[in-house]
Each structure stands twice: as C-alpha cells, then as structure tokens.
Motif scaffolding. Sequence first.
Motif, PDB file in Angstrom:
ATOM      1  N   ILE A 267       0.852  -1.195   0.000  1.00  0.00           N
ATOM      2  CA  ILE A 267       0.000   0.000   0.000  1.00  0.00           C
ATOM      3  C   ILE A 267       0.884   1.241   0.000  1.00  0.00           C
ATOM      4  O   ILE A 267       1.773   1.364   0.840  1.00  0.00           O
ATOM      5  CB  ILE A 267      -0.908   0.021   1.247  1.00  0.00           C
ATOM      6  CG1 ILE A 267      -1.740  -1.264   1.327  1.00  0.00           C
ATOM      7  CG2 ILE A 267      -1.830   1.242   1.238  1.00  0.00           C
ATOM      8  CD1 ILE A 267      -2.487  -1.433   2.630  1.00  0.00           C
ATOM      9  N   PRO A 268       0.676   2.160  -0.935  1.00  0.00           N
ATOM     10  CA  PRO A 268       1.482   3.390  -0.948  1.00  0.00           C
ATOM     11  C   PRO A 268       1.345   4.162   0.364  1.00  0.00           C
ATOM     12  O   PRO A 268       0.288   4.143   1.005  1.00  0.00           O
ATOM     13  CB  PRO A 268       0.888   4.192  -2.120  1.00  0.00           C
ATOM     14  CG  PRO A 268       0.239   3.166  -2.994  1.00  0.00           C
ATOM     15  CD  PRO A 268      -0.260   2.098  -2.072  1.00  0.00           C
ATOM     16  N   LEU A 269       2.401   4.845   0.748  1.00  0.00           N
ATOM     17  CA  LEU A 269       2.440   5.575   2.017  1.00  0.00           C
ATOM     18  C   LEU A 269       1.314   6.605   2.105  1.00  0.00           C
ATOM     19  O   LEU A 269       0.696   6.778   3.160  1.00  0.00           O
ATOM     20  CB  LEU A 269       3.797   6.272   2.172  1.00  0.00           C
ATOM     21  CG  LEU A 269       4.040   6.992   3.503  1.00  0.00           C
ATOM     22  CD1 LEU A 269       3.996   6.011   4.661  1.00  0.00           C
ATOM     23  CD2 LEU A 269       5.383   7.728   3.463  1.00  0.00           C
ATOM     24  N   GLU A 270       1.003   7.265   0.986  1.00  0.00           N
ATOM     25  CA  GLU A 270      -0.025   8.303   1.013  1.00  0.00           C
ATOM     26  C   GLU A 270      -1.432   7.726   1.172  1.00  0.00           C
ATOM     27  O   GLU A 270      -2.377   8.433   1.549  1.00  0.00           O
ATOM     28  CB  GLU A 270       0.034   9.161  -0.253  1.00  0.00           C
ATOM     29  CG  GLU A 270      -0.234   8.422  -1.560  1.00  0.00           C
ATOM     30  CD  GLU A 270       1.032   7.838  -2.173  1.00  0.00           C
ATOM     31  OE1 GLU A 270       1.001   7.512  -3.378  1.00  0.00           O
ATOM     32  OE2 GLU A 270       2.045   7.713  -1.446  1.00  0.00           O
ATOM     33  N   ASP A 271      -1.590   6.416   0.889  1.00  0.00           N
ATOM     34  CA  ASP A 271      -2.909   5.785   1.018  1.00  0.00           C
ATOM     35  C   ASP A 271      -3.171   5.224   2.412  1.00  0.00           C
ATOM     36  O   ASP A 271      -4.330   5.013   2.793  1.00  0.00           O
ATOM     37  CB  ASP A 271      -3.053   4.640   0.001  1.00  0.00           C
ATOM     38  CG  ASP A 271      -3.217   5.150  -1.425  1.00  0.00           C
ATOM     39  OD1 ASP A 271      -3.518   6.341  -1.583  1.00  0.00           O
ATOM     40  OD2 ASP A 271      -3.048   4.351  -2.362  1.00  0.00           O
ATOM     41  N   LEU A 272      -2.110   4.956   3.169  1.00  0.00           N
ATOM     42  CA  LEU A 272      -2.265   4.279   4.469  1.00  0.00           C
ATOM     43  C   LEU A 272      -3.246   4.974   5.422  1.00  0.00           C
ATOM     44  O   LEU A 272      -4.070   4.299   6.049  1.00  0.00           O
ATOM     45  CB  LEU A 272      -0.900   4.132   5.152  1.00  0.00           C
ATOM     46  CG  LEU A 272      -0.079   2.908   4.735  1.00  0.00           C
ATOM     47  CD1 LEU A 272       1.275   2.925   5.412  1.00  0.00           C
ATOM     48  CD2 LEU A 272      -0.809   1.616   5.089  1.00  0.00           C
ATOM     49  N   PRO A 273      -3.210   6.315   5.559  1.00  0.00           N
ATOM     50  CA  PRO A 273      -4.139   6.945   6.517  1.00  0.00           C
ATOM     51  C   PRO A 273      -5.604   6.839   6.103  1.00  0.00           C
ATOM     52  O   PRO A 273      -6.488   7.099   6.914  1.00  0.00           O
ATOM     53  CB  PRO A 273      -3.683   8.418   6.531  1.00  0.00           C
ATOM     54  CG  PRO A 273      -2.298   8.414   5.978  1.00  0.00           C
ATOM     55  CD  PRO A 273      -2.284   7.295   4.983  1.00  0.00           C
ATOM     56  N   ARG A 274      -5.868   6.430   4.842  1.00  0.00           N
ATOM     57  CA  ARG A 274      -7.252   6.487   4.356  1.00  0.00           C
ATOM     58  C   ARG A 274      -7.826   5.120   3.986  1.00  0.00           C
ATOM     59  O   ARG A 274      -8.957   5.054   3.507  1.00  0.00           O
ATOM     60  CB  ARG A 274      -7.309   7.409   3.132  1.00  0.00           C
ATOM     61  CG  ARG A 274      -6.827   8.819   3.393  1.00  0.00           C
ATOM     62  CD  ARG A 274      -6.802   9.659   2.124  1.00  0.00           C
ATOM     63  NE  ARG A 274      -8.123   9.809   1.560  1.00  0.00           N
ATOM     64  CZ  ARG A 274      -8.363  10.376   0.378  1.00  0.00           C
ATOM     65  NH1 ARG A 274      -7.357  10.836  -0.345  1.00  0.00           N
ATOM     66  NH2 ARG A 274      -9.594  10.480  -0.076  1.00  0.00           N
ATOM     67  N   ILE A 275      -7.093   4.049   4.204  1.00  0.00           N
ATOM     68  CA  ILE A 275      -7.564   2.745   3.725  1.00  0.00           C
ATOM     69  C   ILE A 275      -8.805   2.254   4.455  1.00  0.00           C
ATOM     70  O   ILE A 275      -9.524   1.383   3.949  1.00  0.00           O
ATOM     71  CB  ILE A 275      -6.451   1.676   3.827  1.00  0.00           C
ATOM     72  CG1 ILE A 275      -6.005   1.512   5.297  1.00  0.00           C
ATOM     73  CG2 ILE A 275      -5.283   2.012   2.929  1.00  0.00           C
ATOM     74  CD1 ILE A 275      -5.040   0.357   5.497  1.00  0.00           C
ATOM     75  N   PHE A 276      -9.087   2.799   5.655  1.00  0.00           N
ATOM     76  CA  PHE A 276     -10.271   2.374   6.399  1.00  0.00           C
ATOM     77  C   PHE A 276     -11.465   3.297   6.171  1.00  0.00           C
ATOM     78  O   PHE A 276     -12.498   3.133   6.814  1.00  0.00           O
ATOM     79  CB  PHE A 276      -9.963   2.299   7.890  1.00  0.00           C
ATOM     80  CG  PHE A 276      -8.939   1.245   8.234  1.00  0.00           C
ATOM     81  CD1 PHE A 276      -9.170  -0.089   7.965  1.00  0.00           C
ATOM     82  CD2 PHE A 276      -7.735   1.597   8.827  1.00  0.00           C
ATOM     83  CE1 PHE A 276      -8.228  -1.064   8.275  1.00  0.00           C
ATOM     84  CE2 PHE A 276      -6.795   0.631   9.151  1.00  0.00           C
ATOM     85  CZ  PHE A 276      -7.044  -0.701   8.861  1.00  0.00           C
ATOM     86  N   GLN A 277     -11.316   4.256   5.268  1.00  0.00           N
ATOM     87  CA  GLN A 277     -12.437   5.139   4.962  1.00  0.00           C
ATOM     88  C   GLN A 277     -13.398   4.472   3.991  1.00  0.00           C
ATOM     89  O   GLN A 277     -12.997   3.667   3.150  1.00  0.00           O
ATOM     90  CB  GLN A 277     -11.931   6.457   4.374  1.00  0.00           C
ATOM     91  CG  GLN A 277     -11.116   7.293   5.341  1.00  0.00           C
ATOM     92  CD  GLN A 277     -10.631   8.589   4.730  1.00  0.00           C
ATOM     93  OE1 GLN A 277     -10.983   8.939   3.606  1.00  0.00           O
ATOM     94  NE2 GLN A 277      -9.803   9.317   5.471  1.00  0.00           N
ATOM     95  N   LYS A 278     -14.658   4.826   4.112  1.00  0.00           N
ATOM     96  CA  LYS A 278     -15.694   4.200   3.301  1.00  0.00           C
ATOM     97  C   LYS A 278     -15.489   4.482   1.814  1.00  0.00           C
ATOM     98  O   LYS A 278     -15.257   5.617   1.394  1.00  0.00           O
ATOM     99  CB  LYS A 278     -17.068   4.710   3.738  1.00  0.00           C
ATOM    100  CG  LYS A 278     -18.234   3.985   3.090  1.00  0.00           C
ATOM    101  CD  LYS A 278     -19.543   4.476   3.669  1.00  0.00           C
ATOM    102  CE  LYS A 278     -20.720   3.703   3.089  1.00  0.00           C
ATOM    103  NZ  LYS A 278     -22.009   4.141   3.668  1.00  0.00           N
ATOM    104  N   SER A 279     -15.554   3.427   1.013  1.00  0.00           N
ATOM    105  CA  SER A 279     -15.475   3.487  -0.459  1.00  0.00           C
ATOM    106  C   SER A 279     -14.131   3.984  -0.979  1.00  0.00           C
ATOM    107  O   SER A 279     -14.012   4.310  -2.162  1.00  0.00           O
ATOM    108  CB  SER A 279     -16.597   4.372  -1.032  1.00  0.00           C
ATOM    109  OG  SER A 279     -17.857   3.870  -0.654  1.00  0.00           O
ATOM    110  N   TYR A 280     -13.105   4.049  -0.114  1.00  0.00           N
ATOM    111  CA  TYR A 280     -11.787   4.480  -0.583  1.00  0.00           C
ATOM    112  C   TYR A 280     -11.037   3.284  -1.143  1.00  0.00           C
ATOM    113  O   TYR A 280     -10.726   2.331  -0.427  1.00  0.00           O
ATOM    114  CB  TYR A 280     -10.988   5.123   0.544  1.00  0.00           C
ATOM    115  CG  TYR A 280      -9.656   5.685   0.084  1.00  0.00           C
ATOM    116  CD1 TYR A 280      -9.615   6.841  -0.682  1.00  0.00           C
ATOM    117  CD2 TYR A 280      -8.461   5.041   0.389  1.00  0.00           C
ATOM    118  CE1 TYR A 280      -8.406   7.359  -1.111  1.00  0.00           C
ATOM    119  CE2 TYR A 280      -7.248   5.554  -0.044  1.00  0.00           C
ATOM    120  CZ  TYR A 280      -7.234   6.713  -0.789  1.00  0.00           C
ATOM    121  OH  TYR A 280      -6.032   7.218  -1.227  1.00  0.00           O
ATOM    122  N   THR A 281     -10.757   3.321  -2.451  1.00  0.00           N
ATOM    123  CA  THR A 281     -10.083   2.198  -3.106  1.00  0.00           C
ATOM    124  C   THR A 281      -8.580   2.408  -3.231  1.00  0.00           C
ATOM    125  O   THR A 281      -7.841   1.456  -3.466  1.00  0.00           O
ATOM    126  CB  THR A 281     -10.664   1.967  -4.509  1.00  0.00           C
ATOM    127  OG1 THR A 281     -10.563   3.182  -5.266  1.00  0.00           O
ATOM    128  CG2 THR A 281     -12.134   1.569  -4.412  1.00  0.00           C
TER     129      THR A 281
END
Length: 338
Positions: A267-281
């Motif tokens: 998982i890219p570093l910039e995506d890690l804080p948002r992977i548990f957000q709804k509908s975030y792919t």
Amino acid sequence: MLLLFIRERLAWLGLFAFILAILNLLFTLDIGLESISIGYVNISLLVSFTFFFVWRYIVEVGKLKDFLGNMESYLDEIHKNRLALSPFQEVYFRKMGAIFDEKKVELNQAKVQLQEYSDGLLAWVHEVKAPLTAINLMLEHVEDLELRRKLENEWLRLHLLVDQQLHQTRLHSIEKDNYLTEVELKPIIYKEIRAMQAWCIEQGVGFDVDELTETVLTDSKWLAFIVRQILSNAIKYSPVDSEIIIWTEVDATEAILLHIKDIGIGIPLEDLPRIFQKSYTGTIGRESTQSTGMGLYLAYNVAQKLGIRIHVQSKVGEGSLFTLRFPLQNAYAKLTGR
C-alpha cells in the motif's frame, strides 16, 4: 459573550451617545442652563446607563445560556405559555418551536424509511443466500475440473460481496447482535482459509500458519468477518506462488496480537491513513475493478465496536502486515457493560 452582547446592543449605545451629545449641546447653547453642572449630568447619566447595561447583560446572557442548555424544556414551556417572554421573543421562540417540530417529524419519517430499507435489504440478502448455497452444491457435480475451479472462484467472489452487504446492514445494530465468549483463533482462521481455497488455487497463493493456540474473548462471528476481509485483500493483491503468513504473539501489556502478512504489491504511504475510509479504493484499487473500498471500512468499524485495534504496516513492493490487537480483560468488561 460580552463582545457579542455589545455588538447586539450597538443601537442602544448609539442612541445613548446621541442623547448625551444633544444634552451637552443644549447646555452649551442655552443660557438658562448655565447654573446647572454639565459634568454632573453627564456622570449621572453614564452611571445610570452603565448600571442598566450591566443589569440587562446579566439577565439576558443568563437566559440565553439557560436556553441553549435546556432548549427542549424551554420550547415546551413556551408551548404551555408558562414562560414570561417579550412579544418579540415569543414570536421568535414559537417560530423556532414550529421548525423543531417539523424537523422532528421529518427525522422520524427518515428513520422509518431507513429501517424499512434496511429490513428490505436484509431480507433480500437472505433470499440471495439460498440460491448461492444451491449453486455451490451443484458445482460439486461439474466434472470438468478447470471449469469447476473457475465457477467456484466466481461463486466465492459473489458470496463475499453478499456477505459484505449482509454485515454492512447489521453493522448499526452490532451491539444487539454480538455475544462475547472465549474463542479459539485456530478454528476461525482455518475455516476462512478453507472457504477461500478455490480462489487461492487460482491465484497460486498458499498459507504459512502458526500453531495459533491462543484464546480470546470476543464475538466469533464478527471476528470471522474481520479476518475474512483482511484475508480476501491479502489474496487479491498477492503475486503467484506466494505465501500469506499468519501468527500470534503477546505484547508487553499481555494483549494478544494476531498478525496476517502478505508479500503482495503493498500500500502506498499516502494511502495508508485512508484505507479504512468508506469506499476508498486507493491508488492500487483504482487499477482493479474488483475493489469496492468497503471491506476494510467494515472490518475497521466492526473491530472498533469489539474493542479490537487494527494496525497496518505496508510498503510498496514488499507487502502488508495487518495486526489485530485484542483488548485486555478490563477493556472487555467495559464492552459488556455498555
């Protein structure tokens, strides 16, 4: 609050300043008023107005704070004509009460519609599960092994989507639908691995599972759902002929940790804080039509309600490590007491 009150009463201050200026002008121009001290009059008026201003500040701000803290009771008192209000205040409060009543009706209607939709969706999911079960039984009679494997794989994906929808519908009432008990991790992990066997064979993914002798206090059904979402992601993004490693350990606080590690694309570093957000792919998920962005969102929310913490470490090209930290006994006592 004082500055707000002063801004609200600028008209008072302006009128008082105007009257004071007129009086001073009259005292200056009218010879008949020479014997009266202008300073004495100014001081008297200023002191009187200051006392009046402070008194109104104490009364009005006190009422405002009380109203904001007990808005519903105030509106009830207004409806029953038990509260002494000025004519303007009564008009304002009655209008506010009418708006509140209207919004309450709309909110209740929305709740009823949402509940009806949720019940209908839940019924639909249960109806879909019946033919899915029948299809799974029929797949056992398909003689062509390659065709059967492909059909089983597609059936599993459909089953996971229906399962996600079922648990999403039940998520808001999880407090009424969980049963905390002593659960062995090993049977749950192995059951979820067996359920995804066809998909693993197609992807060429294997498992390296530790002994998993630990027992945790949680809800077995919801824990299985969390594990299912993490495993499905690990399988989806793992390369061919790779392994997913599963093991447990006990941290310094004696909390049990369940680790699930893959060596996939990461998982890219910039995506890690948002992977548990709804509908975030995420960046990688946009390259795959299979990503819905719901699996980890649901898993995280279920874990929060069960007191389980999910921690993720990942690096692009090296895979991801998901860790479930189960709460200690005293934390479980708080959960059961809610």
